[in-house]
Scaffold this motif. Structure first.
Motif, short mmCIF file in Angstrom:
data_model
loop_
_atom_site.label_atom_id
_atom_site.label_comp_id
_atom_site.label_asym_id
_atom_site.label_seq_id
_atom_site.Cartn_x
_atom_site.Cartn_y
_atom_site.Cartn_z
N GLY A 193 0.82 -1.22 0.00
CA GLY A 193 0.00 0.00 0.00
C GLY A 193 0.85 1.25 0.00
N THR A 194 1.91 1.27 0.78
CA THR A 194 2.79 2.44 0.83
C THR A 194 3.50 2.64 -0.51
N LEU A 252 2.20 6.52 -7.03
CA LEU A 252 1.16 7.32 -7.68
C LEU A 252 1.33 8.80 -7.39
N VAL A 253 1.60 9.15 -6.16
CA VAL A 253 1.74 10.57 -5.81
C VAL A 253 2.91 11.21 -6.55
N PHE A 254 4.08 10.56 -6.54
CA PHE A 254 5.25 11.16 -7.20
C PHE A 254 5.14 11.13 -8.72
N ILE A 283 4.23 13.88 -13.89
CA ILE A 283 3.52 13.90 -15.17
C ILE A 283 2.78 15.22 -15.35
N MET A 284 2.16 15.72 -14.29
CA MET A 284 1.44 16.99 -14.39
C MET A 284 2.38 18.16 -14.67
#
Length: 125
Positions: free
Chosen positions: A26-27, A33-35, A40-41
């Motif tokens: 999970g971590t 996903l967060v990084f 990407i944004m």
């Protein structure tokens, strides 16, 4: 990831037991996903801004090109700074035998007279 979850049916916080392997997976998924999403944004935003900037520059250059293609710059310059370029009078006549422009082959003469120049177009048989 603190081992607690909200129970909607009973409207309270319940404990949720996870194994260490579930905690690690999970971590890893959460941090990846967060990084990745932020990277990407930022990349997408940078590429978008650069593309829009290039499109604006391309549009400005294209507009300048079209303006210079359609605008009669040289005649405007000549009219402004050298007014004698364009003829002011247009004379079409048939020379008589006593006229110096007359010859046996000449039928008509077209004179373009400006303030400094005169041009003649002779029409022959």
């Amino acid at each position: 990831f603190r081992g607690k979850k909200y129970n909607v049916l009973r409207e309270r916080l319940d404990t949720y037991e996870t194994t260490p392997s579930q905690q690690v997976v999970g971590t890893l998924i959460f941090t990846t996903l967060v990084f990745l999403l932020t990277t990407i944004m930022v990349f997408y935003t940078f590429v978008l801004v650069m593309r829009l900037l290039l499109l604006v520059v391309q549009l400005a250059l294209w507009g300048t090109y079209i303006a210079f293609e359609t605008m009669p710059i040289y005649p405007l310059y000549e009219c402004t700074f050298n007014g004698s370029m364009f003829p002011t009078d247009l004379v079409f006549f048939m020379p008589k035998k006593s006229d110096p422009a007359y010859s046996s082959q000449t039928r008509a003469v077209l004179l373009l007279r400006g303030s400094k120049r005169t041009a003649a177009l002779t029409l022959v048989k």
